[in-house]
Scaffold this motif. Sequence first.
Motif, PDB file in Angstrom:
ATOM      1  N   GLN A  43       7.769 -11.377  18.746  1.00  0.00           N
ATOM      2  CA  GLN A  43       7.300 -10.297  19.621  1.00  0.00           C
ATOM      3  C   GLN A  43       8.434  -9.351  19.950  1.00  0.00           C
ATOM      4  N   GLY A  44       8.070  -8.240  20.559  1.00  0.00           N
ATOM      5  CA  GLY A  44       9.046  -7.341  21.152  1.00  0.00           C
ATOM      6  C   GLY A  44       9.939  -6.650  20.135  1.00  0.00           C
ATOM      7  N   ARG A  45      11.220  -6.452  20.506  1.00  0.00           N
ATOM      8  CA  ARG A  45      12.120  -5.648  19.686  1.00  0.00           C
ATOM      9  C   ARG A  45      12.395  -6.281  18.333  1.00  0.00           C
ATOM     10  N   ALA A  46      12.606  -7.598  18.324  1.00  0.00           N
ATOM     11  CA  ALA A  46      12.910  -8.285  17.073  1.00  0.00           C
ATOM     12  C   ALA A  46      11.774  -8.094  16.073  1.00  0.00           C
ATOM     13  N   CYS A  47      10.559  -8.191  16.571  1.00  0.00           N
ATOM     14  CA  CYS A  47       9.397  -8.021  15.701  1.00  0.00           C
ATOM     15  C   CYS A  47       9.345  -6.594  15.162  1.00  0.00           C
ATOM     16  N   LYS A  48       9.565  -5.631  16.044  1.00  0.00           N
ATOM     17  CA  LYS A  48       9.524  -4.223  15.626  1.00  0.00           C
ATOM     18  C   LYS A  48      10.549  -3.943  14.540  1.00  0.00           C
ATOM     19  N   GLU A  49      11.688  -4.654  14.600  1.00  0.00           N
ATOM     20  CA  GLU A  49      12.747  -4.377  13.641  1.00  0.00           C
ATOM     21  C   GLU A  49      12.484  -4.998  12.288  1.00  0.00           C
ATOM     22  N   LYS A  50      11.879  -6.179  12.264  1.00  0.00           N
ATOM     23  CA  LYS A  50      11.776  -6.850  10.966  1.00  0.00           C
ATOM     24  C   LYS A  50      10.355  -6.958  10.422  1.00  0.00           C
ATOM     25  N   CYS A  51       9.360  -6.628  11.229  1.00  0.00           N
ATOM     26  CA  CYS A  51       7.992  -6.789  10.751  1.00  0.00           C
ATOM     27  C   CYS A  51       7.306  -5.441  10.526  1.00  0.00           C
ATOM     28  N   PHE A  52       6.392  -5.428   9.600  1.00  0.00           N
ATOM     29  CA  PHE A  52       5.578  -4.233   9.364  1.00  0.00           C
ATOM     30  C   PHE A  52       4.631  -4.023  10.545  1.00  0.00           C
ATOM     31  N   GLN A  53       4.611  -2.819  11.086  1.00  0.00           N
ATOM     32  CA  GLN A  53       3.799  -2.518  12.268  1.00  0.00           C
ATOM     33  C   GLN A  53       2.578  -1.665  11.939  1.00  0.00           C
ATOM     34  N   HIS A  54       2.430  -1.305  10.686  1.00  0.00           N
ATOM     35  CA  HIS A  54       1.341  -0.400  10.317  1.00  0.00           C
ATOM     36  C   HIS A  54       0.584  -0.945   9.113  1.00  0.00           C
ATOM     37  N   HIS A  55      -0.634  -0.485   8.983  1.00  0.00           N
ATOM     38  CA  HIS A  55      -1.394  -0.795   7.780  1.00  0.00           C
ATOM     39  C   HIS A  55      -0.918   0.077   6.630  1.00  0.00           C
ATOM     40  N   GLN A  56      -1.083  -0.448   5.452  1.00  0.00           N
ATOM     41  CA  GLN A  56      -0.807   0.321   4.266  1.00  0.00           C
ATOM     42  C   GLN A  56      -1.858   1.408   4.080  1.00  0.00           C
ATOM     43  N   PHE A  57      -1.551   2.364   3.227  1.00  0.00           N
ATOM     44  CA  PHE A  57      -2.505   3.428   2.922  1.00  0.00           C
ATOM     45  C   PHE A  57      -3.799   2.807   2.399  1.00  0.00           C
ATOM     46  N   PRO A  58      -4.959   3.288   2.881  1.00  0.00           N
ATOM     47  CA  PRO A  58      -6.219   2.642   2.485  1.00  0.00           C
ATOM     48  C   PRO A  58      -6.519   2.761   0.989  1.00  0.00           C
ATOM     49  N   GLN A  59      -7.087   1.703   0.464  1.00  0.00           N
ATOM     50  CA  GLN A  59      -7.515   1.713  -0.935  1.00  0.00           C
ATOM     51  C   GLN A  59      -8.936   2.250  -1.012  1.00  0.00           C
ATOM     52  N   GLN A  60      -9.174   3.091  -1.988  1.00  0.00           N
ATOM     53  CA  GLN A  60     -10.524   3.601  -2.208  1.00  0.00           C
ATOM     54  C   GLN A  60     -11.223   2.686  -3.216  1.00  0.00           C
ATOM     55  N   TYR A  61     -12.459   2.364  -2.939  1.00  0.00           N
ATOM     56  CA  TYR A  61     -13.179   1.460  -3.818  1.00  0.00           C
ATOM     57  C   TYR A  61     -14.621   1.935  -3.908  1.00  0.00           C
ATOM     58  N   SER A  62     -15.097   2.269  -5.108  1.00  0.00           N
ATOM     59  CA  SER A  62     -16.440   2.815  -5.287  1.00  0.00           C
ATOM     60  C   SER A  62     -17.202   2.041  -6.359  1.00  0.00           C
ATOM     61  N   PRO A  63     -17.790   0.904  -5.969  1.00  0.00           N
ATOM     62  CA  PRO A  63     -18.573   0.163  -6.957  1.00  0.00           C
ATOM     63  C   PRO A  63     -19.827   0.937  -7.336  1.00  0.00           C
ATOM     64  N   HIS A  64     -20.151   0.944  -8.630  1.00  0.00           N
ATOM     65  CA  HIS A  64     -21.365   1.614  -9.093  1.00  0.00           C
ATOM     66  C   HIS A  64     -22.546   0.665  -8.985  1.00  0.00           C
ATOM     67  N   LYS A  65     -23.618   1.154  -8.342  1.00  0.00           N
ATOM     68  CA  LYS A  65     -24.810   0.326  -8.154  1.00  0.00           C
ATOM     69  C   LYS A  65     -25.934   0.877  -9.027  1.00  0.00           C
ATOM     70  N   GLU A  66     -26.706  -0.046  -9.564  1.00  0.00           N
ATOM     71  CA  GLU A  66     -27.903   0.368 -10.295  1.00  0.00           C
ATOM     72  C   GLU A  66     -28.916   0.919  -9.297  1.00  0.00           C
ATOM     73  N   GLY A  67     -29.793   1.812  -9.752  1.00  0.00           N
ATOM     74  CA  GLY A  67     -30.887   2.256  -8.908  1.00  0.00           C
ATOM     75  C   GLY A  67     -30.502   3.405  -7.991  1.00  0.00           C
ATOM     76  N   LYS A  68     -31.287   3.577  -6.925  1.00  0.00           N
ATOM     77  CA  LYS A  68     -31.119   4.688  -6.002  1.00  0.00           C
ATOM     78  C   LYS A  68     -30.598   4.207  -4.656  1.00  0.00           C
ATOM     79  N   CYS A  69     -30.006   5.119  -3.907  1.00  0.00           N
ATOM     80  CA  CYS A  69     -29.498   4.782  -2.579  1.00  0.00           C
ATOM     81  C   CYS A  69     -30.654   4.513  -1.641  1.00  0.00           C
ATOM     82  N   PRO A  70     -30.398   3.872  -0.487  1.00  0.00           N
ATOM     83  CA  PRO A  70     -31.495   3.518   0.444  1.00  0.00           C
ATOM     84  C   PRO A  70     -32.325   4.729   0.890  1.00  0.00           C
TER      85      PRO A  70
END
Length: 73
Positions: A43-70
Motif C-alpha cells: 500500500q501507499g508510497r511503496a506500492c505507487k513506486e513499484k506497482c502498476f496503478q493504471h489499466h492498459q490501453f483497452p483491447q478492441q474485440y469484434s467477434p462476427h456473429k451469424e444472423g442479424k442483431c437483436p
Amino acid sequence: MCSYRRVTNFYVQCGHGVPKPDEEIKCGAKNCIFSPNHPPTCQGRACKEKCFQHHQFPQQYSPHKEGKCPTCA
Ligand SMILES: [Zn+2]
Ligand SMILES: [Zn+2]
Ligand SMILES: [Zn+2]
C-alpha cells in the motif's frame, strides 16, 4: 497488467455492431494493483513506486456473429 476488453458483436447479415459492456481482463501479476495476486499489504508510497496503478490501453474485440442483431431480428 490488467486491461479492459471492449467487445462489439458484429452481425454479418445486417452489418450492425452491438457494443457489449467492457470486460476486465486480470493479469495475475503481483505488481499490479488490479490483480487478484497483488498483496493487500502492499500500500501507499511503496506500492505507487513499484506497482502498476493504471489499466492498459483497452483491447478492441469484434467477434462476427451469424444472423442479424437483436434489433433487426
Ligand atoms: Zn494487472
Ligand atoms: Zn502494490
Ligand atoms: Zn441490425
